[in-house]
Design a protein around this motif. Structure first.
Motif, PDB file in Angstrom:
ATOM      1  N   ARG A 100       1.720  10.637 -13.100  1.00  0.00           N
ATOM      2  CA  ARG A 100       1.573   9.488 -12.853  1.00  0.00           C
ATOM      3  C   ARG A 100       2.695   9.033 -11.703  1.00  0.00           C
ATOM      4  NH1 ARG A 100       3.574   6.566 -18.662  1.00  0.00           N
ATOM      5  NH2 ARG A 100       5.758   6.808 -18.141  1.00  0.00           N
TER       6      ARG A 100
ATOM      7  N   GLU B 206       6.087  -0.305 -13.196  1.00  0.00           N
ATOM      8  CA  GLU B 206       4.732  -0.297 -13.086  1.00  0.00           C
ATOM      9  C   GLU B 206       3.797   0.966 -12.683  1.00  0.00           C
ATOM     10  OE1 GLU B 206       0.991  -2.671 -10.429  1.00  0.00           O
ATOM     11  OE2 GLU B 206       3.020  -2.869  -9.963  1.00  0.00           O
TER      12      GLU B 206
ATOM     13  N   VAL C 202       0.990   2.993 -11.234  1.00  0.00           N
ATOM     14  CA  VAL C 202       0.049   2.548 -10.135  1.00  0.00           C
ATOM     15  C   VAL C 202      -1.054   3.586  -9.992  1.00  0.00           C
ATOM     16  CG1 VAL C 202       1.579   1.012  -9.034  1.00  0.00           C
ATOM     17  CG2 VAL C 202       1.356   3.345  -8.206  1.00  0.00           C
ATOM     18  N   SER C 203      -0.791   4.912 -10.411  1.00  0.00           N
ATOM     19  CA  SER C 203      -1.771   5.800 -10.434  1.00  0.00           C
ATOM     20  C   SER C 203      -1.440   6.808 -11.504  1.00  0.00           C
ATOM     21  CB  SER C 203      -1.661   6.595  -8.997  1.00  0.00           C
ATOM     22  OG  SER C 203      -2.565   7.497  -8.584  1.00  0.00           O
TER      23      SER C 203
ATOM     24  N   ALA D 288      -2.286   4.589  -3.473  1.00  0.00           N
ATOM     25  CA  ALA D 288      -2.351   3.558  -4.678  1.00  0.00           C
ATOM     26  C   ALA D 288      -1.815   2.485  -4.131  1.00  0.00           C
ATOM     27  CB  ALA D 288      -1.111   4.290  -5.707  1.00  0.00           C
ATOM     28  N   ALA D 289      -1.677   1.390  -4.866  1.00  0.00           N
ATOM     29  CA  ALA D 289      -1.336  -0.035  -4.530  1.00  0.00           C
ATOM     30  C   ALA D 289      -0.416  -0.493  -5.532  1.00  0.00           C
ATOM     31  CB  ALA D 289      -2.394  -0.922  -3.629  1.00  0.00           C
ATOM     32  N   THR D 290       0.315  -1.568  -5.233  1.00  0.00           N
ATOM     33  CA  THR D 290       1.122  -2.462  -6.318  1.00  0.00           C
ATOM     34  C   THR D 290       1.207  -3.832  -5.782  1.00  0.00           C
ATOM     35  OG1 THR D 290       3.091  -2.522  -7.168  1.00  0.00           O
ATOM     36  CG2 THR D 290       3.358  -1.782  -5.127  1.00  0.00           C
ATOM     37  N   SER D 291       1.213  -4.781  -6.550  1.00  0.00           N
ATOM     38  CA  SER D 291       1.376  -6.260  -6.335  1.00  0.00           C
ATOM     39  C   SER D 291       2.873  -6.643  -5.828  1.00  0.00           C
ATOM     40  CB  SER D 291       0.929  -7.204  -7.366  1.00  0.00           C
ATOM     41  OG  SER D 291       1.921  -6.645  -8.568  1.00  0.00           O
TER      42      SER D 291
ATOM     43  N   VAL E  69       6.049   2.669 -10.153  1.00  0.00           N
ATOM     44  CA  VAL E  69       6.893   1.640  -9.144  1.00  0.00           C
ATOM     45  C   VAL E  69       7.837   1.109 -10.186  1.00  0.00           C
ATOM     46  CG1 VAL E  69       6.967  -0.235  -7.666  1.00  0.00           C
ATOM     47  CG2 VAL E  69       4.927   1.324  -7.451  1.00  0.00           C
TER      48      VAL E  69
ATOM     49  N   TRP F 204       0.874  -1.113  -0.015  1.00  0.00           N
ATOM     50  CA  TRP F 204      -0.079  -0.082  -0.173  1.00  0.00           C
ATOM     51  C   TRP F 204       0.934   1.109  -0.042  1.00  0.00           C
ATOM     52  CZ3 TRP F 204       0.063   3.976   3.570  1.00  0.00           C
ATOM     53  CH2 TRP F 204      -1.079   4.937   3.585  1.00  0.00           C
TER      54      TRP F 204
END
Length: 261
Positions: free
Chosen positions: A194, A205, A207-208, A230-233, A197, A179
């Protein structure tokens, strides 16, 4: 049954007959079922008429033969009803005042005597009792509308020397990955931005993405900072850096500020 006997029933019910007339009527009552029935129907209303004296009752008897007296009697009855209603309003107002003194309600009596009697209760504002100093309100900061009381994650700050954009980011491990909460200031507009990541294996990536208005965020035109989430895997330990980029109309991106966790 004669009208006089009917009036005797009413007078007897009200207790305005003298001793001789009372005895005479009771003898008549013992043999007249009609008068007995009439008397029974009058018992419930005797209490309502208890404040009418004998003179008033006798005057009512005379109105049967004197129209002018009937008019005067009606006027007197109306005046009596107004006085009774006035007393009722005052009693109601006194009761409400007594209750208001205990419950903090102010009372106003309006229009008494002008045909529009009203009792209006209006709330009054009173300060609550406070024992000790007031409880301080929690300060809010961080991402989201006003930000949570406590940001769940590690804080990282960075300011770009060339663009002047300042970023504060929070990273927290989650089951789904990481998170990210972030605040941006000194971010001019208008522009499209933007958050990217960049993993330790050099893969990226987005993410937002968001749009910055002409006044920007955390600027002289708009002092309010930008607060987003935002979130990333990617796991937190797999993130090499996070970069805020500006994207032009042709899709070309340029870095504004980079945070290294």
């Amino acid at each position: 049954m004669s009208r006089a006997e009917h009036m005797d029933v009413a007078a007897y019910a009200l207790g305005v007959l003298d001793q001789q007339d009372t005895e005479r009527f009771e003898e008549h009552l013992a043999t007249c079922w009609a008068c007995a029935a009439e008397l029974e129907t009058m018992v419930p209303v005797v209490g309502l008429l208890s404040d009418i004296d004998g003179e008033t009752m006798m005057a009512m008897e005379h109105t049967a033969t004197d129209p002018a007296l009937l008019d005067r009697t009606l006027v007197a009855v109306r005046a009596h009803r107004r006085r009774a209603r006035f007393r009722q309003v005052l009693s109601m107002a006194a009761a409400v005042v007594a209750v208001g003194a205990l419950s903090g309600i102010g009372v106003a009596v309006l229009g008494v005597g002008d045909g529009s009697d009203q009792v209006i209760a209006e709330p009054t504002i009173s300060a609550p009792a406070v024992d000790g100093p007031p409880t301080p309100q929690p300060t809010r900061s961080g991402p989201g509308a006003g930000g949570p009381n406590e940001i769940p994650g590690e804080q990282h700050d960075a300011t770009d020397g060339s663009t002047g954009v300042k970023a504060t980011m929070w990273l927290a491990n989650k089951e789904y990955g990481t998170w990210i909460g972030f605040n941006l200031t000194r971010l001019p507009g208008p522009r499209t931005c933007r958050l990217v990541v960049i993993r330790k294996n050099a893969t990226t990536e987005v993410v937002s993405t968001w749009s910055v208005p002409g006044g920007g965020y955390g600027t002289n035109s708009n002092p309010q900072d930008l607060q987003l989430e935002a979130a990333t895997s990617a796991p937190k330990n797999d993130i090499a850096k996070l970069q805020v980029q500006s994207v032009d109309a042709n899709g070309v991106a340029s870095p504004l500020v980079t945070v290294v966790p």
